[in-house]
Write an enzyme that holds these catalytic residues in place. Structure first.
Site, short mmCIF file in Angstrom:
data_model
loop_
_atom_site.label_atom_id
_atom_site.label_comp_id
_atom_site.label_asym_id
_atom_site.label_seq_id
_atom_site.Cartn_x
_atom_site.Cartn_y
_atom_site.Cartn_z
N SER A 189 21.04 9.66 -22.49
CA SER A 189 19.68 9.19 -22.76
C SER A 189 19.43 7.80 -22.17
CB SER A 189 19.42 9.17 -24.27
OG SER A 189 19.76 10.41 -24.82
N GLY B 133 21.40 5.88 -20.24
CA GLY B 133 21.83 5.76 -18.84
C GLY B 133 20.74 6.26 -17.91
N ASN C 264 25.90 0.80 -29.22
CA ASN C 264 25.45 0.39 -30.55
C ASN C 264 26.67 -0.06 -31.36
OD1 ASN C 264 23.64 0.03 -32.55
ND2 ASN C 264 23.19 2.19 -32.88
N LYS D 110 21.89 -5.91 -36.52
CA LYS D 110 21.54 -4.50 -36.30
C LYS D 110 22.57 -3.59 -36.99
CE LYS D 110 19.97 -1.31 -32.77
NZ LYS D 110 20.34 -0.75 -31.49
N ASN E 272 21.50 4.16 -42.45
CA ASN E 272 21.89 5.44 -41.84
C ASN E 272 22.83 6.30 -42.68
OD1 ASN E 272 20.44 4.03 -39.92
ND2 ASN E 272 21.59 4.86 -38.20
N ASN F 103 14.21 8.26 -43.36
CA ASN F 103 14.41 6.86 -43.77
C ASN F 103 13.60 6.53 -45.02
OD1 ASN F 103 16.01 6.69 -41.57
ND2 ASN F 103 14.71 5.30 -40.40
P1 NAP Z 1 24.25 10.11 -24.78
O1 NAP Z 1 22.89 10.65 -24.52
O2 NAP Z 1 25.23 10.96 -25.54
O3 NAP Z 1 24.90 9.75 -23.38
C1 NAP Z 1 26.23 9.36 -23.19
C2 NAP Z 1 26.64 9.82 -21.80
O4 NAP Z 1 27.93 9.30 -21.51
C3 NAP Z 1 26.72 11.34 -21.65
O5 NAP Z 1 25.92 11.72 -20.55
C4 NAP Z 1 28.19 11.58 -21.37
O6 NAP Z 1 28.45 12.62 -20.45
C5 NAP Z 1 28.58 10.27 -20.71
N1 NAP Z 1 30.02 10.04 -20.68
C6 NAP Z 1 30.90 9.99 -21.70
N2 NAP Z 1 32.14 9.76 -21.23
C7 NAP Z 1 32.03 9.66 -19.89
C8 NAP Z 1 32.96 9.42 -18.85
N3 NAP Z 1 34.27 9.25 -19.10
N4 NAP Z 1 32.52 9.37 -17.56
C9 NAP Z 1 31.19 9.56 -17.28
N5 NAP Z 1 30.25 9.79 -18.23
C10 NAP Z 1 30.68 9.83 -19.52
O7 NAP Z 1 24.20 8.71 -25.52
P2 NAP Z 1 22.96 7.69 -25.63
O8 NAP Z 1 22.03 8.18 -26.67
O9 NAP Z 1 22.44 7.35 -24.27
O10 NAP Z 1 23.71 6.44 -26.25
C11 NAP Z 1 24.51 5.54 -25.50
C12 NAP Z 1 24.72 4.29 -26.36
O11 NAP Z 1 23.46 3.64 -26.52
C13 NAP Z 1 25.20 4.62 -27.80
O12 NAP Z 1 26.09 3.65 -28.25
C14 NAP Z 1 23.92 4.59 -28.61
O13 NAP Z 1 24.13 4.28 -29.97
C15 NAP Z 1 23.16 3.47 -27.91
N6 NAP Z 1 21.71 3.55 -28.09
C16 NAP Z 1 21.03 4.70 -27.82
C17 NAP Z 1 19.65 4.75 -27.97
C18 NAP Z 1 18.86 6.00 -27.66
O14 NAP Z 1 17.66 6.00 -27.90
N7 NAP Z 1 19.44 7.05 -27.14
C19 NAP Z 1 18.97 3.60 -28.41
C20 NAP Z 1 19.68 2.43 -28.67
C21 NAP Z 1 21.06 2.42 -28.51
P3 NAP Z 1 28.10 14.18 -20.70
O15 NAP Z 1 26.63 14.30 -20.36
O16 NAP Z 1 28.97 14.85 -19.71
O17 NAP Z 1 28.43 14.46 -22.12
#
Ligand code: NAP
Length: 305
Positions: free
Chosen positions: A12, A14, A105, A184, A192, A202
């Site tokens: 998400s 990335g 996070n 945070k 949570n 919530n």
């Molecule tokens: P996510 O959607 O699960 O994305 C994580 C990505 O990392 C997945 O695409 C996964 O690949 C990839 N990955 C894991 N290991 C890897 C490796 N060895 N090499 C290459 N890619 C790898 O997570 P997210 O929601 O973006 O969250 C990321 C961080 O941001 C977390 O700590 C979260 O708490 C924080 N955050 C997120 C949000 C939000 O709105 N989403 C907001 C604030 C903070 P696959 O696709 O192959 O599984």
């Protein structure tokens, strides 16, 4: 040519970052897990970002971790539990002046990454932006927000903040990033886990006022003890404000559990309990919350780390 942004993790956040940087004409590379994922990505033709119902696809070049291209600027966008091992695989590719931006996070993963790559400058981020995947290589920008970036060991802002400006990523350089991350984390610990255990949005926590207040008191004690008094200020008031303002939302941990996904518990409540133990601080309600949550996750067959 400006320094390329390597984005590790096409989830998400990335995708949200990679798409906006690419849209601004900046050089971006996407690092995916392995050759199978790379083939799937190439077949999709790029990353799709859905914003206000409009989908746009950006043909960001993809690569695997063993691509030989040197990395000078790395955005780490994996979950907290994947960050250390994912970065370790890239360590041989990092230049001597490499900079990492850590979007994880909670706390704990940032130190683990920094220890793995001592030659690199590690910058932590705390973001209120919200995005979710509604398909492979496709992300919906759900909540506009803000990202604070900072380096606890080195207060000077990096030059690439200009790239974020160009990409229209709302951000600010913060000289107290640790305080922000702790604040945070404390908000997350107070809200949570209870939404998971009480199976509610919530806003449902308005009926558990005393439980929330007791947790806030213990969390404030912990923040004081670990040298973060500013993060402890009016904590309960802010927790109550967040519960009220986001009453209709399901917390991120609730959503992870509901979707049978691993949570980031070790870097949130787990981290708080570990640090309390390290300080020999007795926080019975926080520890009990952690035990209840671990038991609940086990009962659902989910990992508790
Ligand atoms: P996510 O959607 O699960 O994305 C994580 C990505 O990392 C997945 O695409 C996964 O690949 C990839 N990955 C894991 N290991 C890897 C490796 N060895 N090499 C290459 N890619 C790898 O997570 P997210 O929601 O973006 O969250 C990321 C961080 O941001 C977390 O700590 C979260 O708490 C924080 N955050 C997120 C949000 C939000 O709105 N989403 C907001 C604030 C903070 P696959 O696709 O192959 O599984």
């Amino acid at each position: 040519m400006s320094t390329p942004w390597h984005v590790l993790g096409a989830g998400s956040l990335g995708t949200l970052w990679a798409a906006r940087l690419a849209r601004a004409g900046l050089p971006v590379r996407l690092i995916v897990r392995d050759v199978t994922r790379l083939r799937s990505y190439e077949a999709a033709g790029g990353l799709t970002l859905v914003e206000q119902g409009q989908a746009s696809t950006y043909a960001v070049p993809g690569q695997t971790p063993d691509n030989p291209e040197p990395i000078r600027r790395l955005l780490v966008a994996c979950k907290a539990y994947d960050a250390e091992s994912a970065v370790a695989r890239l360590a041989p590719r990092l230049t001597t002046d490499a900079e990492l931006i850590l979007l994880q996070n909670g706390l704990g993963s940032q130190d683990a990454v920094a220890t793995r790559v001592p030659q690199a400058r590690c910058i932590s981020a705390s973001s209120t932006e919200g995005a979710f995947r509604d398909g492979d290589w496709r992300v919906v920008f759900a909540g506009h927000g803000f990202t604070w970036l900072g380096d606890a060991g080195h207060p000077v802002a990096p030059i690439w903040l200009d790239d974020l400006e160009a990409a229209r990523i709302p951000h600010e350089w913060s000289t107290d990033i640790l305080t922000r991350l702790w604040r945070k984390l404390a908000l997350n610990c107070a809200i949570n886990p209870l939404t998971v255990l009480h199976n509610c949005r919530n806003g449902g926590l308005q009926e558990h006022h005393c439980e929330v207040a007791t947790l806030c008191a213990e969390l404030a004690e912990l923040l004081q003890r670990c040298g973060q008094p500013a993060a402890a200020e009016n904590l309960q008031q802010e927790v109550e404000r967040v519960i009220h303002a986001t009453a209709a939302n399901y917390s991120s941990m609730y959503q992870d559990v509901a979707n049978q996904r691993r949570t980031e518990i070790s870097y949130l409540l787990g981290h708080a309990c570990t640090v309390a133990a390290r300080h020999q601080l007795n926080l019975p309600h926080l520890n009990q919350l952690q035990q209840r949550l671990v038991t609940h996750l086990h009962s659902l067959g989910l990992p508790s780390d």
